[in-house]
Design a protein around this motif. Structure first.
Motif, PDB file in Angstrom:
ATOM      1  N   THR A   3      44.687  27.168  40.707  1.00  0.00           N
ATOM      2  CA  THR A   3      43.332  27.701  40.715  1.00  0.00           C
ATOM      3  C   THR A   3      43.014  28.218  42.110  1.00  0.00           C
ATOM      4  N   GLY A   4      41.904  28.875  42.220  1.00  0.00           N
ATOM      5  CA  GLY A   4      41.493  29.434  43.497  1.00  0.00           C
ATOM      6  C   GLY A   4      42.171  30.763  43.756  1.00  0.00           C
ATOM      7  N   ASP A   5      41.720  31.422  44.782  1.00  0.00           N
ATOM      8  CA  ASP A   5      42.233  32.755  45.093  1.00  0.00           C
ATOM      9  C   ASP A   5      43.720  32.740  45.442  1.00  0.00           C
ATOM     10  N   PHE A   6      44.148  31.773  46.251  1.00  0.00           N
ATOM     11  CA  PHE A   6      45.556  31.705  46.636  1.00  0.00           C
ATOM     12  C   PHE A   6      46.446  31.509  45.413  1.00  0.00           C
ATOM     13  N   TRP A 101      56.819  52.147  43.593  1.00  0.00           N
ATOM     14  CA  TRP A 101      56.239  52.401  42.272  1.00  0.00           C
ATOM     15  C   TRP A 101      55.615  51.144  41.691  1.00  0.00           C
ATOM     16  N   GLN A 102      56.268  49.997  41.886  1.00  0.00           N
ATOM     17  CA  GLN A 102      55.703  48.746  41.373  1.00  0.00           C
ATOM     18  C   GLN A 102      54.390  48.418  42.069  1.00  0.00           C
ATOM     19  N   GLY A 103      54.379  48.553  43.382  1.00  0.00           N
ATOM     20  CA  GLY A 103      53.156  48.276  44.127  1.00  0.00           C
ATOM     21  C   GLY A 103      52.026  49.203  43.730  1.00  0.00           C
ATOM     22  N   TYR A 104      52.358  50.474  43.532  1.00  0.00           N
ATOM     23  CA  TYR A 104      51.352  51.456  43.142  1.00  0.00           C
ATOM     24  C   TYR A 104      50.851  51.184  41.725  1.00  0.00           C
ATOM     25  N   ALA A 105      51.787  50.998  40.795  1.00  0.00           N
ATOM     26  CA  ALA A 105      51.416  50.879  39.382  1.00  0.00           C
ATOM     27  C   ALA A 105      50.794  49.530  39.038  1.00  0.00           C
ATOM     28  N   GLU A 106      51.319  48.473  39.623  1.00  0.00           N
ATOM     29  CA  GLU A 106      50.938  47.140  39.160  1.00  0.00           C
ATOM     30  C   GLU A 106      49.966  46.406  40.079  1.00  0.00           C
ATOM     31  N   LEU A 107      49.974  46.725  41.368  1.00  0.00           N
ATOM     32  CA  LEU A 107      49.194  45.928  42.305  1.00  0.00           C
ATOM     33  C   LEU A 107      48.096  46.695  43.026  1.00  0.00           C
ATOM     34  N   GLY A 108      48.214  47.999  43.116  1.00  0.00           N
ATOM     35  CA  GLY A 108      47.311  48.772  43.948  1.00  0.00           C
ATOM     36  C   GLY A 108      45.860  48.745  43.531  1.00  0.00           C
ATOM     37  N   ALA A 109      45.603  48.687  42.253  1.00  0.00           N
ATOM     38  CA  ALA A 109      44.220  48.738  41.776  1.00  0.00           C
ATOM     39  C   ALA A 109      43.537  47.373  41.803  1.00  0.00           C
ATOM     40  N   ILE A 110      44.260  46.356  42.173  1.00  0.00           N
ATOM     41  CA  ILE A 110      43.707  45.007  42.171  1.00  0.00           C
ATOM     42  C   ILE A 110      42.998  44.751  43.500  1.00  0.00           C
ATOM     43  N   HIS A 112      41.276  42.160  45.843  1.00  0.00           N
ATOM     44  CA  HIS A 112      41.248  40.717  46.016  1.00  0.00           C
ATOM     45  C   HIS A 112      40.805  40.362  47.416  1.00  0.00           C
ATOM     46  N   PRO A 113      40.288  39.154  47.559  1.00  0.00           N
ATOM     47  CA  PRO A 113      40.058  38.651  48.912  1.00  0.00           C
ATOM     48  C   PRO A 113      41.392  38.387  49.608  1.00  0.00           C
ATOM     49  N   LEU A 114      41.357  38.285  50.907  1.00  0.00           N
ATOM     50  CA  LEU A 114      42.566  38.124  51.713  1.00  0.00           C
ATOM     51  C   LEU A 114      43.410  36.926  51.270  1.00  0.00           C
ATOM     52  N   VAL A 115      42.779  35.820  50.918  1.00  0.00           N
ATOM     53  CA  VAL A 115      43.526  34.632  50.511  1.00  0.00           C
ATOM     54  C   VAL A 115      44.349  34.921  49.259  1.00  0.00           C
ATOM     55  N   ARG A 116      43.834  35.730  48.331  1.00  0.00           N
ATOM     56  CA  ARG A 116      44.591  36.071  47.130  1.00  0.00           C
ATOM     57  C   ARG A 116      45.779  36.968  47.487  1.00  0.00           C
ATOM     58  N   TRP A 117      45.607  37.868  48.459  1.00  0.00           N
ATOM     59  CA  TRP A 117      46.715  38.716  48.899  1.00  0.00           C
ATOM     60  C   TRP A 117      47.819  37.868  49.534  1.00  0.00           C
ATOM     61  N   ILE A 118      47.424  36.849  50.281  1.00  0.00           N
ATOM     62  CA  ILE A 118      48.414  35.946  50.877  1.00  0.00           C
ATOM     63  C   ILE A 118      49.160  35.200  49.764  1.00  0.00           C
TER      64      ILE A 118
END
Length: 166
Positions: A3-6, A101-110, A112-118
């Protein structure tokens, strides 16, 4: 359950099938190429993922992102299945291009706060490590043909993903 952002960020690579397949395939390929590539391919993959995310952040478009992501799964699956030995710069370019392509297609539109990116970064590293571990485990127990078979399975799943988006 995490649970949580991380924790939510860490689960993203394991919940997005094209991303998970390319991460595992990149790990398998890293294991096939051996110690010299142990840091190069994962590093190139991470750079490609970040570049794909940044393309979205700066509103730069890649055509057909879902098709590109599925083709990336197929390409890395075939590379593993054929045990292609692209060492050094060429291997890094291929890994980074697929990850872009994976980063663009699957992750780019998400967003998130910094903790979730970590957490996402930790999840990506864990999925890559899982691929390397699978390669080491199957390679030592069953030989290179088992790793090549896993690559074939990944390529077949990539074809299935491609047909889903077309």
């Amino acid at each position: 359950m995490l649970t949580g952002d991380f924790g939510q960020g860490m689960l993203i690579p394991f919940s997005v099938l094209p991303l998970l397949l390319t991460l595992v395939a990149a790990g398998l390929w890293t294991d096939q190429l051996g110690d010299r590539e142990a840091w190069r391919l994962p590093a190139a993959f991470m750079v490609g993922l970040v570049a794909g995310i940044l393309l979205v952040a700066f509103d730069l478009n890649l055509p057909y992102p879902a098709i590109g992501a599925a083709v990336g799964v197929i390409v890395l699956g075939v590379v593993v299945a054929l045990s292609v030995a692209l060492h050094g710069f060429l291997g890094m370019v291929l890994a980074a291009a697929v990850a872009l392509w994976q980063g663009y297609a699957e992750l780019g539109a998400i967003a998130h706060p910094l903790v979730r990116w970590i957490g996402l970064g930790v999840g990506v590293v864990l999925a890559l490590a899982a691929g390397i571990g699978l390669g080491a485990m199957f390679g030592r127990a069953l030989g290179n043909s088992a790793i090549r078979f896993l690559g074939l399975v990944i390529a077949a799943l990539g074809l299935w993903l491609l047909f889903q988006v077309m």
